[in-house]
Design a protein around this motif. Structure first.
Motif, PDB file in Angstrom:
ATOM      1  N   CYS A  62       0.999  -1.085   0.053  1.00  0.00           N
ATOM      2  CA  CYS A  62       0.119  -0.094   0.062  1.00  0.00           C
ATOM      3  C   CYS A  62       0.831   1.283   0.239  1.00  0.00           C
ATOM      4  N   SER A  63       0.599   2.175  -0.811  1.00  0.00           N
ATOM      5  CA  SER A  63       1.386   3.312  -1.042  1.00  0.00           C
ATOM      6  C   SER A  63       0.507   4.333  -1.829  1.00  0.00           C
ATOM      7  N   THR A  64       1.072   5.606  -1.387  1.00  0.00           N
ATOM      8  CA  THR A  64       0.424   6.627  -2.402  1.00  0.00           C
ATOM      9  C   THR A  64       0.825   6.689  -3.957  1.00  0.00           C
ATOM     10  N   ASN A  65       0.052   7.367  -4.349  1.00  0.00           N
ATOM     11  CA  ASN A  65       0.273   7.501  -6.007  1.00  0.00           C
ATOM     12  C   ASN A  65       1.649   8.021  -6.386  1.00  0.00           C
ATOM     13  N   ASN A  66       2.328   8.633  -5.160  1.00  0.00           N
ATOM     14  CA  ASN A  66       3.609   9.080  -5.516  1.00  0.00           C
ATOM     15  C   ASN A  66       4.841   8.266  -4.787  1.00  0.00           C
ATOM     16  N   ASN A  67       4.269   6.827  -4.570  1.00  0.00           N
ATOM     17  CA  ASN A  67       5.082   5.803  -4.108  1.00  0.00           C
ATOM     18  C   ASN A  67       5.583   6.065  -2.604  1.00  0.00           C
ATOM     19  N   ARG A  68       4.898   6.736  -1.956  1.00  0.00           N
ATOM     20  CA  ARG A  68       5.118   6.872  -0.560  1.00  0.00           C
ATOM     21  C   ARG A  68       4.469   5.906   0.413  1.00  0.00           C
ATOM     22  N   PRO A  69       5.006   5.045   1.190  1.00  0.00           N
ATOM     23  CA  PRO A  69       4.584   3.929   1.775  1.00  0.00           C
ATOM     24  C   PRO A  69       3.467   4.345   2.814  1.00  0.00           C
ATOM     25  N   CYS A  70       2.503   3.673   2.839  1.00  0.00           N
ATOM     26  CA  CYS A  70       1.270   3.985   3.593  1.00  0.00           C
ATOM     27  C   CYS A  70       1.869   3.692   5.181  1.00  0.00           C
ATOM     28  N   GLY A  71       1.532   4.511   6.095  1.00  0.00           N
ATOM     29  CA  GLY A  71       1.943   4.511   7.453  1.00  0.00           C
ATOM     30  C   GLY A  71       1.192   3.507   8.121  1.00  0.00           C
ATOM     31  N   GLY A  72      -0.055   3.164   7.558  1.00  0.00           N
ATOM     32  CA  GLY A  72      -0.734   2.215   8.642  1.00  0.00           C
ATOM     33  C   GLY A  72      -0.459   0.646   8.021  1.00  0.00           C
ATOM     34  N   ALA A  73       0.176   0.443   7.287  1.00  0.00           N
ATOM     35  CA  ALA A  73       0.550  -1.019   6.549  1.00  0.00           C
ATOM     36  C   ALA A  73       1.608  -1.486   7.416  1.00  0.00           C
ATOM     37  N   ARG A  74       1.949  -1.635   8.473  1.00  0.00           N
ATOM     38  CA  ARG A  74       3.000  -1.868   9.203  1.00  0.00           C
ATOM     39  C   ARG A  74       2.412  -3.233  10.090  1.00  0.00           C
ATOM     40  N   GLN A 126       7.479  -7.585  -1.804  1.00  0.00           N
ATOM     41  CA  GLN A 126       8.409  -6.611  -2.534  1.00  0.00           C
ATOM     42  C   GLN A 126       7.893  -6.495  -4.112  1.00  0.00           C
ATOM     43  N   ASP A 127       7.499  -7.593  -4.442  1.00  0.00           N
ATOM     44  CA  ASP A 127       6.692  -7.364  -5.935  1.00  0.00           C
ATOM     45  C   ASP A 127       5.506  -6.787  -6.062  1.00  0.00           C
ATOM     46  N   GLU A 128       4.939  -6.613  -4.908  1.00  0.00           N
ATOM     47  CA  GLU A 128       3.598  -5.988  -5.083  1.00  0.00           C
ATOM     48  C   GLU A 128       3.541  -4.417  -5.291  1.00  0.00           C
ATOM     49  N   SER A 129       4.600  -3.988  -4.329  1.00  0.00           N
ATOM     50  CA  SER A 129       4.957  -2.544  -4.540  1.00  0.00           C
ATOM     51  C   SER A 129       5.480  -2.126  -5.651  1.00  0.00           C
ATOM     52  N   LYS A 130       5.950  -2.834  -6.383  1.00  0.00           N
ATOM     53  CA  LYS A 130       6.472  -2.636  -7.779  1.00  0.00           C
ATOM     54  C   LYS A 130       5.435  -2.335  -8.832  1.00  0.00           C
ATOM     55  N   ALA A 131       4.240  -3.079  -8.576  1.00  0.00           N
ATOM     56  CA  ALA A 131       2.973  -2.969  -9.209  1.00  0.00           C
ATOM     57  C   ALA A 131       2.239  -1.889  -9.300  1.00  0.00           C
ATOM     58  N   ALA A 132       2.495  -1.075  -8.214  1.00  0.00           N
ATOM     59  CA  ALA A 132       1.418   0.354  -8.073  1.00  0.00           C
ATOM     60  C   ALA A 132       1.655   1.107  -9.212  1.00  0.00           C
ATOM     61  N   ALA A 133       2.623   1.406 -10.022  1.00  0.00           N
ATOM     62  CA  ALA A 133       2.611   2.299 -11.144  1.00  0.00           C
ATOM     63  C   ALA A 133       1.703   1.588 -12.023  1.00  0.00           C
ATOM     64  N   THR A 134       1.637   0.359 -12.400  1.00  0.00           N
ATOM     65  CA  THR A 134       0.991  -0.303 -13.492  1.00  0.00           C
ATOM     66  C   THR A 134      -0.561  -0.232 -13.044  1.00  0.00           C
ATOM     67  N   VAL A 135      -0.853  -0.198 -11.872  1.00  0.00           N
ATOM     68  CA  VAL A 135      -2.232  -0.242 -11.392  1.00  0.00           C
ATOM     69  C   VAL A 135      -2.833   1.131 -11.667  1.00  0.00           C
ATOM     70  N   PHE A 136      -1.970   1.945 -10.980  1.00  0.00           N
ATOM     71  CA  PHE A 136      -2.464   3.388 -11.147  1.00  0.00           C
ATOM     72  C   PHE A 136      -2.590   4.107 -12.647  1.00  0.00           C
ATOM     73  N   SER A 137      -1.667   3.284 -13.547  1.00  0.00           N
ATOM     74  CA  SER A 137      -1.807   3.680 -14.870  1.00  0.00           C
ATOM     75  C   SER A 137      -3.110   3.226 -15.496  1.00  0.00           C
ATOM     76  N   ARG A 138      -3.547   1.935 -15.017  1.00  0.00           N
ATOM     77  CA  ARG A 138      -4.722   1.410 -15.456  1.00  0.00           C
ATOM     78  C   ARG A 138      -5.865   2.327 -14.903  1.00  0.00           C
ATOM     79  N   PHE A 139      -5.896   2.805 -13.889  1.00  0.00           N
ATOM     80  CA  PHE A 139      -6.846   3.572 -13.193  1.00  0.00           C
ATOM     81  C   PHE A 139      -7.037   4.956 -14.134  1.00  0.00           C
ATOM     82  N   LEU A 140      -5.859   5.497 -14.361  1.00  0.00           N
ATOM     83  CA  LEU A 140      -5.772   6.716 -15.130  1.00  0.00           C
ATOM     84  C   LEU A 140      -6.348   6.377 -16.316  1.00  0.00           C
ATOM     85  N   ARG A 141      -6.191   5.356 -17.082  1.00  0.00           N
ATOM     86  CA  ARG A 141      -6.814   5.040 -18.542  1.00  0.00           C
ATOM     87  C   ARG A 141      -8.253   4.846 -18.423  1.00  0.00           C
ATOM     88  N   HIS A 142      -8.825   4.126 -17.194  1.00  0.00           N
ATOM     89  CA  HIS A 142     -10.173   4.205 -17.010  1.00  0.00           C
ATOM     90  C   HIS A 142     -10.895   5.418 -16.856  1.00  0.00           C
TER      91      HIS A 142
END
Length: 168
Positions: A62-74, A126-142
């Motif tokens: 879980c991270s922001t759209n600017n790749n900053r980690p979520c403070g609650g996901a610890r 580790q791999d899930e955080s790398k997918a954030a850019a792809t997910v956000f890009s799909r959201f913007l496309r929608h």
């Protein structure tokens, strides 16, 4: 004999299991071996979080759209991931989400709460955080498709197949 859906050039669209709150979770999908989506921030209207849970391992990110980690996901699921599971259960139905994520709840009836409690051994992935850019890009496309005027004309980027006749 091939199934009916293989003979069609369109994909079958399933209606949502129940209406859901698009303001809180505007984008949710079961794709790439993850439940993933975009969740609005509860404190800042201009901030969204990209959250995901991997099928089988339940590794999460879980991270922001600017790749900053979520403070609650610890050490466990944050409120964004909980909202994602809840809204995915409304969109797709809890049973389908549970099958996709390979969650064994032990009981017959699945709910978003039973899915969350059934996903044990969670850890940040580790791999899930790398997918954030792809997910956000799909959201913007929608979102871009929502801005188009209603039309029955084909969209150029959706024309994946070559023309059937030769161009002179």
């Amino acid at each position: 004999m091939s199934p009916e859906w293989q003979k069609s050039s369109t994909a079958r669209v399933l209606p949502p299991a129940r209406p859901r709150k698009l303001a809180k979770v505007p984008f949710v999908e079961l794709a790439d071996g993850r439940l993933q989506g975009v969740v609005s921030s509860g404190s800042d209207i201009e901030r969204v979080y990209v959250s995901s849970i991997a099928a089988g391992t339940f590794a999460y990110a879980c991270s922001t759209n600017n790749n900053r980690p979520c403070g609650g996901a610890r050490g466990g699921y944050c409120n964004h991931i909980r909202a994602l599971v809840t809204e995915a259960s409304l969109q797709y139905g809890s049973e389908r989400v549970g099958r996709y994520l390979r969650v064994d709840t032990g009981d017959g009836e699945q709910t978003a709460a039973s899915l969350l409690s059934g996903m044990t051994g969670t850890r940040p992935g580790q791999d899930e955080s790398k997918a954030a850019a792809t997910v956000f890009s799909r959201f913007l496309r929608h979102l871009a498709y929502l801005e188009l005027a209603p039309s029955t004309a084909p969209l150029p980027e959706m024309q994946w197949f070559p023309p059937t006749r030769a161009v002179a």
